[in-house]
Design an enzyme around this catalytic site. Structure first.
Site, PDB file in Angstrom:
ATOM      1  N   SER A  70      32.686   5.530  -2.157  1.00  0.00           N
ATOM      2  CA  SER A  70      32.006   6.748  -2.620  1.00  0.00           C
ATOM      3  C   SER A  70      32.203   8.427  -1.704  1.00  0.00           C
ATOM      4  O   SER A  70      32.887   8.440  -1.048  1.00  0.00           O
ATOM      5  CB  SER A  70      31.338   6.524  -3.529  1.00  0.00           C
ATOM      6  OG  SER A  70      31.458   8.198  -5.051  1.00  0.00           O
ATOM      7  N   ASP A  80      40.725   4.829 -10.762  1.00  0.00           N
ATOM      8  CA  ASP A  80      39.603   6.002 -10.553  1.00  0.00           C
ATOM      9  C   ASP A  80      40.286   7.703 -10.872  1.00  0.00           C
ATOM     10  O   ASP A  80      41.601   7.998 -10.459  1.00  0.00           O
ATOM     11  CB  ASP A  80      39.857   5.503  -9.139  1.00  0.00           C
ATOM     12  CG  ASP A  80      38.369   6.117  -8.713  1.00  0.00           C
ATOM     13  OD1 ASP A  80      38.087   6.724  -9.313  1.00  0.00           O
ATOM     14  OD2 ASP A  80      38.357   6.505  -7.385  1.00  0.00           O
ATOM     15  N   HIS A 110      36.160   4.020 -10.841  1.00  0.00           N
ATOM     16  CA  HIS A 110      35.849   4.609  -9.695  1.00  0.00           C
ATOM     17  C   HIS A 110      34.780   3.478  -8.849  1.00  0.00           C
ATOM     18  O   HIS A 110      34.804   3.424  -7.427  1.00  0.00           O
ATOM     19  CB  HIS A 110      35.218   5.894  -9.886  1.00  0.00           C
ATOM     20  CG  HIS A 110      34.676   6.547  -7.944  1.00  0.00           C
ATOM     21  ND1 HIS A 110      35.425   6.548  -7.159  1.00  0.00           N
ATOM     22  CD2 HIS A 110      32.924   6.489  -8.337  1.00  0.00           C
ATOM     23  CE1 HIS A 110      34.542   7.136  -6.517  1.00  0.00           C
ATOM     24  NE2 HIS A 110      33.264   7.143  -6.641  1.00  0.00           N
TER      25      HIS A 110
END
Length: 387
Positions: free
Chosen positions: A149, A333, A366
């Site tokens: 991330s 995502d 995500h």
């Protein structure tokens, strides 16, 4: 306002003064880190993990802290990041509230928390602090840098700013720049915090804390960390049972009952998905400093590897020198969409890196790398065995 430091965290002092890219300097700054595994005499088996916005340096349990870490299923003996072989260093970003110096840390000049007086933070500052930390630990060249991330962003900045720092890289749900949708979401999160009257221009404390703003910010985040597919499959249109508002001992939770239609609020929480977001927000809010949230969030918005290095983003990626890379994205995502990981893979390959690109079909969006470890573990383990 306080720091939330993992009990086993250790610290590396940054050079004084530590000069920030956008102006300002830090004195007495430090980076929090934890290690798992053993470093070889040759110091050639280090794996550096750079985290997303909210996790701390405690990626996995170890003798000094046996509580499960945020990536417990992935890091440890016999696990995909196998600590029987690898010496894992996980550090927390500069600007956070989890032990590394950030807005909640005391300013040496005043003894009071920096708050909004903390210098403007950039991804480049996070990268430079990480590079200093690794070298201070006696590791000149980690075998691999893993970024997840936001850590995928700081990893790319690290590798671009410190050439040949690592032999290999695993980028998971990362990005080389921020997209408009992600910027818009984070802008609303910051607005929610700043519009809370208890934020007080960043001069709050634990007794007078912008809780409702943090609740809203976290809920917005959770909505983008998962996919609509998962929300549908997990909750559907299921409603909250009245007993769900109790504490298990026959007592009603007054704060949550205030949001219950049965308690007189016709617009209160009715569906299980609303209750889920509320519970997650409550667990998070008092464990993360609002100013740190603002600084790190804005830092992500401003990140553009091409702008940082000069030239286009693709050109900046192609200038990174690695032997091998594994880039993983998730088809569901919406926060760091798959095209961003494809751009990373293509850019690194254009510079001569041997790249493996994987598009996961996980429904978790995500956050899949935190949840769907059965899918992620196999390619990560396979990649690391080739180093």
């Amino acid at each position: 306002m306080r720091e939330f430091i993992p009990p086993a965290a250790r610290f590396i002092d940054l050079p004084a003064p530590f000069t920030m890219r956008r102006g300002g300097k830090l004195a007495g700054a430090r980076i929090a880190y934890e290690t798992v595994g053993r470093l070889t005499p040759e110091r050639d088996n280090a794996v550096l993990i750079l985290t997303g916005l909210s996790p701390d340096a405690h990626a996995a349990s170890h003798p000094a802290d046996t509580d499960p870490g945020w990536w417990e299923a992935m890091v440890g003996p016999g696990k995909p990041v196998d600590t029987d072989r690898w010496y894992v260093i996980c550090l927390k970003s500069l600007g956070s509230c989890k032990g590394s110096t950030g807005p909640a840390s005391p300013d040496p000049a005043t003894g009071e928390p920096y708050g909004p007086d903390f210098p403007d933070l950039s991804m480049e500052d996070i990268a430079d602090a990480a590079a200093h930390t690794v070298r201070a630990l006696g590791v000149d060249r980690p075998a691999c840098v893993i970024g997840t991330s936001m850590g995928g962003m700081s990893s790319l900045s690290l590798l671009a700013r410190h050439p040949r720092l690592a032999r290999a890289h695993i980028n998971i749900c990362g990005a080389a720049s921020a997209l408009p949708f992600s910027i818009a979401i984070r802008s609303l999160q910051r607005e929610a915090i700043r519009c809370d009257p208890h934020w007080n221009e960043g001069r709050y404390d634990q007794a007078d804390y912008p809780q409702r703003g943090m609740f809203t910010a976290r809920k917005l985040g959770m909505m983008t960390y998962r996919s609509a597919l998962e929300w549908d499959g997990r909750f559907g249109r299921a409603r909250i049972a009245s007993e769900d508002h109790g504490d298990g001992n026959g007592h009603r939770d007054q704060a949550r009952c205030a949001l219950d239609p049965a308690a007189g609020d016709p617009f209160g929480h009715e569906f299980q998905v609303e209750d889920y977001l509320e519970r997650h927000a409550r667990r998070f809010a008092r464990r993360f400093d609002p100013n740190s949230y603002l600084y790190l969030s804005r830092c992500m918005d401003r990140f553009d590897l091409g702008e940082s290095c000069g030239g286009t983003t693709d050109e900046a990626l192609a200038r990174i020198r690695l032997e091998k890379a594994l880039v993983i994205g998730v088809e569901t995502d919406i926060l760091f969409p798959l095209r961003q990981q494809r751009q990373i893979a293509d850019g690194l390959a254009a510079g001569g890196t041997d790249v493996t690109f994987l598009a996961m079909d996980s429904p978790e969006g995500h956050d899949a790398f935190l949840i769907d470890t059965a899918r992620f573990g196999v390619p990560v383990a396979k990649f690391l065995t080739t180093l």
